[in-house]
Design an enzyme around this catalytic site. Structure first.
Site, mmCIF file in Angstrom:
data_model
loop_
_atom_site.group_PDB
_atom_site.id
_atom_site.type_symbol
_atom_site.label_atom_id
_atom_site.label_comp_id
_atom_site.label_asym_id
_atom_site.label_seq_id
_atom_site.Cartn_x
_atom_site.Cartn_y
_atom_site.Cartn_z
ATOM 1 N N ASP A 181 0.849 -1.187 0.000
ATOM 2 C CA ASP A 181 0.000 0.000 0.000
ATOM 3 C C ASP A 181 0.894 1.251 0.000
ATOM 4 O O ASP A 181 1.833 1.339 -0.780
ATOM 5 C CB ASP A 181 -0.949 -0.032 1.207
ATOM 6 C CG ASP A 181 -2.070 1.000 1.120
ATOM 7 O OD1 ASP A 181 -3.073 0.709 0.432
ATOM 8 O OD2 ASP A 181 -1.944 2.068 1.709
ATOM 9 N N TYR A 334 -1.901 11.064 0.777
ATOM 10 C CA TYR A 334 -2.387 10.859 -0.586
ATOM 11 C C TYR A 334 -2.296 12.161 -1.382
ATOM 12 O O TYR A 334 -1.979 12.157 -2.577
ATOM 13 C CB TYR A 334 -3.827 10.345 -0.562
ATOM 14 C CG TYR A 334 -3.937 8.886 -0.206
ATOM 15 C CD1 TYR A 334 -4.102 7.918 -1.190
ATOM 16 C CD2 TYR A 334 -3.873 8.467 1.121
ATOM 17 C CE1 TYR A 334 -4.202 6.573 -0.862
ATOM 18 C CE2 TYR A 334 -3.970 7.124 1.458
ATOM 19 C CZ TYR A 334 -4.124 6.185 0.463
ATOM 20 O OH TYR A 334 -4.206 4.858 0.777
ATOM 21 N N HIS A 393 -5.100 -7.698 0.933
ATOM 22 C CA HIS A 393 -4.381 -6.434 0.954
ATOM 23 C C HIS A 393 -3.594 -6.253 2.245
ATOM 24 O O HIS A 393 -2.472 -5.746 2.227
ATOM 25 C CB HIS A 393 -5.378 -5.278 0.792
ATOM 26 C CG HIS A 393 -4.718 -3.939 0.666
ATOM 27 N ND1 HIS A 393 -4.075 -3.542 -0.486
ATOM 28 C CD2 HIS A 393 -4.586 -2.910 1.538
ATOM 29 C CE1 HIS A 393 -3.591 -2.324 -0.321
ATOM 30 N NE2 HIS A 393 -3.876 -1.925 0.901
#
Length: 415
Positions: A181, A334, A393
């Site tokens: 990630d 982000y 994930h």
């Protein structure tokens, strides 16, 4: 060590009134009406989240998580003007290979607690003494117990530099790094910077793509001609034996998830709601990917944990975000990453070449399963590639033993 380079012991001890306030807020949640479909097509389902909230307010005990964290050696140090929290567990075995592992969003060091034993003490977990690692688990700036950046610029590249300084400060002259990630973005950046001592990396999520793809996804550029065909062709080739048509849809949907759109665009906006409503924070975090959500839903509705994804550990992670007030600061990563990518595209420059050895593991429940051809194109010195049969994930969290075995295999030739 003294001054700014000092490494200080750290213990978790959150105020009791903050925990009481959290329970009160969860119990007082204003609920929306039930979704209009029988599945998760409209998002996190009401029944599941209400059961999570019931357990969170009535039965969950944060102090158990504190005890688990405090049982491990935790430290803080200041790097580039920011406090960095990390867990540092040294193996009792000689010649252990130092390994720094970086979590992602919506995760934390809590994801990694199950791999501490298998990696640092392999003889007690099906391995050999020569498989041992010294383990460094840092909290990303703006996450958990690390400081929240007070200025813009803490993108994956700057964090990668901080990690290299951390390993140097700990006295390691040769080490390896791993990430998934956002941790994959940071670990990829470390390898491209190639600091002294970094011998190789391992990833379980692909974050580097051709520039034209990045321009289309992050920079507002046109969709490159033939992109869909290239994506479809690569995935079909990679999954020809499995004949899994859902893979194509999953790959196309990666950059359409709500958090992927909102947090790179306006992390501050979504941050107000996430910082004010714990149930809203939980829903936002749980709506990360379909596989993880289904597993977590089964945990709360059916009492069926998926490896390390138990009720308590799921709530440990969400509660950590709430009690540290890091919902907004974590989302800003982000935004930082999006700015960096846009600037790279605008400059017309290619990312620095990556020549260090790279290992890659594909977990079947991942958002998309990167085929070997993609990994080889991005990482020309791919020394290890494996597709395993379980895990998603949050691979280290869900399947700590399997994840640890992958670390042993991937880095075997770098010892």
């Amino acid at each position: 060590m003294s001054g700014e380079t000092e490494i200080r012991p750290f213990r978790v001890d959150m105020p009791g009134e903050a925990i009481t306030d959290l329970r009160r807020r969860v119990a007082a949640t204003c609920w929306p009406s039930r979704e209009l479909v029988p599945d998760a097509a409209q998002g996190v389902q009401l029944a599941m989240l209400q059961e999570l909230a019931r357990y969170w307010a009535a039965d969950y005990d944060w102090r158990k998580c504190e005890a688990e964290l405090n049982a491990l050696p935790q430290f803080t140090t200041e790097i580039d003007g920011l406090g960095i929290h990390f867990i540092h567990v040294e193996s009792r075995h000689e010649n252990a290979l130092p390994l720094i592992i970086t979590h992602g969003w919506p995760g934390s060091v809590i994801e990694m607690l199950g791999i501490v034993g298998p990696l640092t003490d392999p003889t007690a977990h099906g391995g050999q003494a020569e498989d041992a690692f010294d383990l460094v688990l840092p909290s990303i700036p703006g996450y958990g117990f690390s400081g929240q950046p007070a200025e813009a610029g803490w993108d994956p590249g700057r964090i990668a530099q901080a990690w290299a300084e951390l390993m140097h400060r700990l006295g390691y002259t040769r080490y390896v790094a791993q990430g998934g990630d956002q941790g994959a973005s940071i670990t990829d950046a470390m390898a491209r910077q190639a600091p002294d001592g970094l011998a190789g990396i391992h990833l379980n999520f692909l974050t580097s793509f051709p520039l034209d793809v990045l321009a289309a996804v992050f920079g507002g550029g046109p969709v490159p001609e033939g992109l869909v065909k290239r994506v479809a062709g690569a995935l079909l080739a990679a999954h020809a034996e499995r004949k899994d048509p859902a893979t194509l849809e999953a790959a196309a949907a990666v950059f359409k998830r709500g958090y992927i759109i909102e947090m790179p665009e306006h992390p501050q906006t979504i941050g107000y709601a996430l910082t004010d409503a714990p149930a809203g924070l939980a829903a936002w975090m749980l709506d990360h990917d379909a596989d993880s959500y289904q597993k977590i839903s089964r945990v709360f509705l059916d009492g069926q944990p998926s490896g390390g994804l138990t009720r308590d550990h799921i709530l440990d992670n969400i509660t950590l975000y709430w009690l540290t007030g890091t919902a907004t600061s974590s989302a800003r990563l982000y935004w930082e990453q999006g700015r960096t990518i846009a600037a790279l595209i605008a400059s017309g420059k290619k990312p620095p070449k990556l020549s260090l050895p790279v290992g890659f593991t594909v977990f079947p429940g991942e958002i998309f399963q990167a085929p070997r051809a993609w990994a080889e194109k991005v990482y020309p010195n791919l020394i290890y590639f494996n597709e395993v049969d379980k895990g998603g994930h949050f691979a280290a969290w869900e399947e700590p033993q399997l994840f640890s075995e992958e670390m042993r295999a991937a880095f075997q030739t770098l010892r």
